[in-house]
Design a protein around this motif. Structure first.
Motif, short mmCIF file in Angstrom:
data_model
loop_
_atom_site.label_atom_id
_atom_site.label_comp_id
_atom_site.label_asym_id
_atom_site.label_seq_id
_atom_site.Cartn_x
_atom_site.Cartn_y
_atom_site.Cartn_z
N ASN A 115 13.06 -12.78 -2.09
CA ASN A 115 13.19 -14.19 -2.45
C ASN A 115 12.85 -15.10 -1.26
O ASN A 115 13.35 -14.92 -0.15
CB ASN A 115 14.61 -14.49 -2.93
N GLY A 116 11.97 -16.05 -1.51
CA GLY A 116 11.58 -17.00 -0.49
C GLY A 116 10.53 -16.50 0.49
O GLY A 116 10.11 -17.26 1.38
N LYS A 117 10.08 -15.27 0.33
CA LYS A 117 9.13 -14.68 1.27
C LYS A 117 7.68 -14.97 0.86
O LYS A 117 7.38 -15.33 -0.27
CB LYS A 117 9.34 -13.16 1.35
N LYS A 118 6.79 -14.81 1.84
CA LYS A 118 5.35 -14.91 1.58
C LYS A 118 4.86 -13.56 1.07
O LYS A 118 5.05 -12.53 1.73
CB LYS A 118 4.60 -15.31 2.85
N VAL A 119 4.22 -13.58 -0.10
CA VAL A 119 3.79 -12.34 -0.77
C VAL A 119 2.29 -12.39 -0.99
O VAL A 119 1.76 -13.33 -1.61
CB VAL A 119 4.52 -12.15 -2.11
N GLY A 120 1.58 -11.39 -0.52
CA GLY A 120 0.15 -11.29 -0.73
C GLY A 120 -0.17 -10.68 -2.09
O GLY A 120 0.29 -9.58 -2.40
N LEU A 121 -0.93 -11.40 -2.89
CA LEU A 121 -1.32 -10.91 -4.21
C LEU A 121 -2.84 -10.96 -4.34
O LEU A 121 -3.49 -11.87 -3.84
CB LEU A 121 -0.70 -11.74 -5.34
N ARG A 155 -0.60 -8.04 10.48
CA ARG A 155 -0.46 -9.12 11.47
C ARG A 155 0.67 -10.08 11.12
O ARG A 155 0.78 -11.16 11.70
CB ARG A 155 -1.79 -9.88 11.58
N ASP A 156 1.50 -9.69 10.13
CA ASP A 156 2.66 -10.49 9.72
C ASP A 156 2.28 -11.83 9.12
O ASP A 156 3.05 -12.79 9.16
CB ASP A 156 3.64 -10.70 10.89
N GLY A 157 1.07 -11.89 8.54
CA GLY A 157 0.68 -13.10 7.82
C GLY A 157 1.42 -13.24 6.51
O GLY A 157 1.59 -14.34 5.98
N VAL A 158 1.84 -12.10 5.95
CA VAL A 158 2.71 -12.07 4.77
C VAL A 158 3.80 -11.05 5.04
O VAL A 158 3.62 -10.10 5.81
CB VAL A 158 1.94 -11.69 3.49
N GLU A 159 4.94 -11.25 4.40
CA GLU A 159 6.05 -10.30 4.57
C GLU A 159 6.01 -9.18 3.53
O GLU A 159 6.60 -8.12 3.72
CB GLU A 159 7.39 -11.04 4.48
N VAL A 160 5.31 -9.44 2.42
CA VAL A 160 5.17 -8.47 1.35
C VAL A 160 3.71 -8.43 0.94
O VAL A 160 3.07 -9.48 0.83
CB VAL A 160 6.05 -8.84 0.13
N ALA A 161 3.18 -7.23 0.74
CA ALA A 161 1.76 -7.10 0.39
C ALA A 161 1.58 -6.29 -0.89
O ALA A 161 2.43 -5.47 -1.26
CB ALA A 161 0.99 -6.43 1.53
N SER A 162 0.48 -6.53 -1.56
CA SER A 162 0.07 -5.69 -2.69
C SER A 162 -0.64 -4.46 -2.15
O SER A 162 -1.32 -4.52 -1.12
CB SER A 162 -0.88 -6.46 -3.61
N ALA A 163 -0.48 -3.35 -2.84
CA ALA A 163 -1.14 -2.12 -2.42
C ALA A 163 -1.27 -1.18 -3.61
O ALA A 163 -0.49 -1.27 -4.57
CB ALA A 163 -0.35 -1.44 -1.30
N MET A 164 -2.26 -0.32 -3.55
CA MET A 164 -2.33 0.80 -4.47
C MET A 164 -1.74 1.99 -3.72
O MET A 164 -2.06 2.23 -2.55
CB MET A 164 -3.77 1.10 -4.88
N TRP A 165 -0.88 2.73 -4.37
CA TRP A 165 -0.19 3.85 -3.72
C TRP A 165 -1.19 4.86 -3.17
O TRP A 165 -1.01 5.42 -2.09
CB TRP A 165 0.76 4.51 -4.72
N TYR A 166 -2.27 5.08 -3.91
CA TYR A 166 -3.24 6.10 -3.50
C TYR A 166 -4.25 5.58 -2.48
O TYR A 166 -5.09 6.33 -2.01
CB TYR A 166 -3.98 6.67 -4.72
#
Length: 314
Positions: A115-121, A155-166
């Protein structure tokens, strides 16, 4: 529509297949089925087309440039809902590989910590699950557009990132992060399983020759089964196709990808269900698409997914 005719070999029918991305272990089962002659054994003279940004599988299928393609379930439902006559003839991935990942050093251990974090989508098609996840846990985040690399997160531009597990998740590990430094959020662990890669055809292609479509699915499943039993051989084949396409080759990364594909295609609770699209998974994805305003009405499951084994029994 591409012509489906008998090939030069005895009793072989010509067909074309396009994966939705460039050669990599994500599509190992198709390469194995081609290289081991499984398609020919099932009566198919198959031409493998090269996927990627310049060859979107949805467009190639819709325009009749390929007989069979792989697509994500959510994208296919949207196409069907908008009037395109496409059908799922084999759901390969049973679990979603799309995930969010965070660093524990940022104090993120539970969904509530986002909550409140920067999330890369990524783009729109990749945002359906994350936004459903945010809604489920009443999270208010700052969405940051993310490219298909992980530099912004590193580089800590976002605190949460999107990723594919594989894919991207392993890239983070290769960049020096340890698994115990990361908090992964797998959507299928949060009641939001959106199965991804499935095999699609135009309805008119299937109706013209159901046996061909079902043979393609059967041979493909055999290819995946062989790849999981003989992974080193499968990786050799994957790397061959990557080299032909001039895609950078990293065997370690491709091995990780193949192992994760096994987890996603044959999870313990779906081990014998390769090719099956579960009605509950379909309804979950369709409901979220409708709630998000991306489709008006939900296509009927029975007209969207064709079970080849039932066709064979008739």
């Amino acid at each position: 529509m591409p012509s489906i005719v008998y090939g030069e070999g005895p009793h072989l029918k010509k067909a074309t297949f396009l994966p939705q991305w460039k050669p990599q272990a994500q599509f190992a089962g198709f390469y194995v089925a081609q290289e081991k002659g499984f398609y020919k054994r099932h009566g198919i003279d198959l031409t493998l087309l090269q996927g990627g940004p310049a060859s979107p599988s949805s467009a190639f299928l819709g325009e009749g440039k390929a007989d069979f393609v792989t697509m994500w379930l959510a994208n296919a439902i949207r196409m069907r809902a908008s009037g395109h006559g496409i059908i799922n003839i084999g759901q390969i991935m049973q679990r979603s590989a799309l995930m969010l990942v965070a660093k524990k050093s940022k104090g993120i251990h539970r969904p509530e910590d986002i909550n409140g974090k920067k999330v890369g989508l990524w783009g729109e098609d990749f945002q359906i699950q994350p936004r459903a996840f945010f809604k489920k846990y009443d999270l208010h985040v700052k969405v940051i557009p993310q490219s298909f690399c992980v530099n912004l997160f590193l580089r800590d531009g976002v605190e949460v990132a999107s990723a594919m597990w594989y894919n991207e998740y392993h890239t983070l590990l290769n960049a020096g992060l340890n698994p115990d430094e990361l908090t992964p959020f797998f959507f299928h662990d949060h009641g939001l399983n959106f199965p991804e890669d499935g095999i699609y055809a135009l309805e008119k292609t299937f109706n013209k020759d159901p046996a061909l479509s079902c043979a393609f699915v059967k041979a493909t499943i055999e290819g995946w089964s062989h790849a999981f039993v003989y992974p080193d051989e499968a990786l050799d084949m994957v790397l061959k196709y990557m080299a032909q396409a001039k895609v950078p080759v990293n065997r370690v990364h491709q091995k990780w990808m193949l192992n994760r594909m096994k987890d996603l295609i044959s999870p313990p609770d779906h081990r014998d269900r390769i090719g099956m699209l579960e009605p509950s998974d379909y309804q979950r994805v369709a409901d979220e698409l409708k709630e998000s305003g991306l489709i008006g009405g939900i296509p009927d499951y029975r007209s969207f997914f064709i079970r080849c084994e039932e066709r064979a029994e008739k």
